[in-house]
Design a protein around this motif. Structure first.
Motif, PDB file in Angstrom:
ATOM      1  N   ASP A  76       0.860  -1.182   0.000  1.00 51.19           N
ATOM      2  CA  ASP A  76       0.000   0.000   0.000  1.00 51.19           C
ATOM      3  C   ASP A  76       0.897   1.232   0.000  1.00 51.19           C
ATOM      4  O   ASP A  76       2.075   1.182   0.377  1.00 51.19           O
ATOM      5  CB  ASP A  76      -0.892   0.001   1.239  1.00 51.19           C
ATOM      6  N   GLY A  77       0.351   2.336  -0.453  1.00 51.63           N
ATOM      7  CA  GLY A  77       1.109   3.578  -0.485  1.00 51.63           C
ATOM      8  C   GLY A  77       0.321   4.681  -1.158  1.00 51.63           C
ATOM      9  O   GLY A  77      -0.829   4.494  -1.550  1.00 51.63           O
ATOM     10  N   VAL A  78       0.970   5.841  -1.295  1.00 45.71           N
ATOM     11  CA  VAL A  78       0.287   7.001  -1.861  1.00 45.71           C
ATOM     12  C   VAL A  78       1.302   7.909  -2.545  1.00 45.71           C
ATOM     13  O   VAL A  78       2.494   7.873  -2.225  1.00 45.71           O
ATOM     14  CB  VAL A  78      -0.475   7.766  -0.745  1.00 45.71           C
ATOM     15  N   GLN A  79       0.820   8.691  -3.486  1.00 43.15           N
ATOM     16  CA  GLN A  79       1.659   9.672  -4.181  1.00 43.15           C
ATOM     17  C   GLN A  79       1.293  11.075  -3.719  1.00 43.15           C
ATOM     18  O   GLN A  79       0.124  11.359  -3.452  1.00 43.15           O
ATOM     19  CB  GLN A  79       1.452   9.557  -5.693  1.00 43.15           C
ATOM     20  N   ILE A  80       2.302  11.933  -3.595  1.00 42.71           N
ATOM     21  CA  ILE A  80       2.077  13.353  -3.310  1.00 42.71           C
ATOM     22  C   ILE A  80       2.729  14.161  -4.419  1.00 42.71           C
ATOM     23  O   ILE A  80       3.899  13.946  -4.748  1.00 42.71           O
ATOM     24  CB  ILE A  80       2.685  13.793  -1.961  1.00 42.71           C
ATOM     25  N   ARG A  81       1.968  15.084  -4.979  1.00 38.76           N
ATOM     26  CA  ARG A  81       2.504  15.990  -6.001  1.00 38.76           C
ATOM     27  C   ARG A  81       2.262  17.418  -5.535  1.00 38.76           C
ATOM     28  O   ARG A  81       1.142  17.803  -5.224  1.00 38.76           O
ATOM     29  CB  ARG A  81       1.825  15.754  -7.350  1.00 38.76           C
ATOM     30  N   GLY A  82       3.329  18.196  -5.443  1.00 42.32           N
ATOM     31  CA  GLY A  82       3.192  19.566  -4.972  1.00 42.32           C
ATOM     32  C   GLY A  82       4.529  20.262  -4.942  1.00 42.32           C
ATOM     33  O   GLY A  82       5.424  19.940  -5.713  1.00 42.32           O
ATOM     34  N   SER A  83       4.657  21.218  -4.029  1.00 38.16           N
ATOM     35  CA  SER A  83       5.882  22.008  -3.973  1.00 38.16           C
ATOM     36  C   SER A  83       6.272  22.293  -2.548  1.00 38.16           C
ATOM     37  O   SER A  83       5.424  22.492  -1.687  1.00 38.16           O
ATOM     38  CB  SER A  83       5.693  23.335  -4.708  1.00 38.16           C
TER      39      SER A  83
END
Length: 318
Positions: A88-95
């Motif tokens: 399991d896991g997750v992606q983060i897209r940002g700054s």
């Protein structure tokens, strides 16, 4: 309206580095090597036929996981595709420079994109702020018994995230006076082992029934305690002392700041690269398992076999 709110709630994240990812690991220290492999970027995978495209940040099973920067979540991310206990896991897209304003949405500026795997996030979609709770570490020991439990951190473009994980290290004015930092948690004065049934810990103590001399100093350190770098420098290793693969046959060398020293009976977080004075270097190995009843300690040996005692004593009170 935007300008007024920006003045009232300035950006919270003018950071060159990511925030702490796992509770209990404030410096985002990276997994070293164990029987399953190594945690650094580019480490061998698949019997040397592949390379590690991420970095393994040490994290105890069940520990709280935090967002390294602000951004948009997406997922779930499956790494093993077999439904095991850590898939399991997750992606983060940002700054790293984005922020939340009171009544404005997240400013999703171009910046970072990362996958955090072997965690269970509190949600797979929506916005999250730097340092906000992201989820919890999954039971890696259930799948890989004896591994150094960790979060797999992988940039979406497969570039190396190591420099972003390392925290800013402020200048250390003590470096100029030659004083070494405390080497072991719980021993702020670098107290040296006295004598026990196995021998004595001071420099020059008898060894091999009086036929040899101790060419190092034994700094008291409890099994499992955190070990710190005594000065800034470059790491190299591993350094083996017993050459028999016992539970404490590990260590590392640090060269820099005019010093060169080997710290043995410890497991470092990495064997190569730079480290700063006072940064976490690793952990004390289970000496009681090999020498029951001994005063557990780190064997500290100058590379030229000179006496390091005076440098250790200068750490008193620091």
């Amino acid at each position: 309206v935007f300008t007024k709110q920006l003045d009232a709630h300035p950006p919270q994240q003018e950071h060159q580095h990511w925030a702490q990812i796992c509770s209990g690991n404030p410096t985002n220290r990276i997994r070293g090597c164990d029987r399953y492999g190594c945690g650094n970027f580019g480490a061998d995978r698949h019997g040397g036929k592949g390379k590690h495209a991420g970095v393994d940040v040490i994290c105890s099973d069940g520990a709280t996981v935090y967002a390294p920067f602000s951004g948009q979540l997406s997922g779930p991310i499956r790494f093993f595709h077999n439904g095991n206990a850590i898939d399991d896991g997750v992606q983060i897209r940002g700054s790293g420079n984005c922020c939340f304003l009171t009544s404005l949405p997240l400013l999703s500026l171009p910046g970072y994109c990362v996958k955090l795997v072997c965690i269970h996030p509190i949600r797979y979609h929506g916005q999250i702020r730097r340092g906000e709770k992201l989820g919890k570490m999954l039971p890696m020991q259930k799948v890989y018994p004896g591994i150094i439990s960790h979060i797999h951190v992988e940039n979406c473009d497969h570039s190396d995230p190591t420099h972003l994980l390392s925290p800013d290290v402020p200048p250390l004015p003590q470096e100029q006076d030659g004083r070494w930092a405390a080497v072991c948690s719980g021993n702020p004065t670098n107290e040296i082992r006295g004598c026990d049934k196995y021998g004595c810990g001071y420099y020059g103590a008898p060894r091999r029934n009086g036929k040899g001399k101790h060419r190092a100093v034994d700094v008291i350190c409890a099994d499992g305690a955190t070990v710190y770098a005594p000065f800034s420098g470059q790491l190299s290793g591993p350094v083996k002392f017993f050459h028999n693969g016992n539970a404490i046959d590990d260590g590392v060398q640090i060269r820099g700041s005019g010093f060169c020293v080997k710290l043995l009976c410890i497991h470092p977080i990495k064997y190569h690269g730079a480290i700063s004075k006072g940064q976490v270097l690793g952990r004390m190995l289970p000496m009681q398992r090999v020498f029951p009843g001994i005063t557990s300690h780190i064997h500290i040996e100058n590379c030229d076999h000179s006496d390091p005692t005076s440098n250790l004593e200068r750490g008193k009170g620091q």
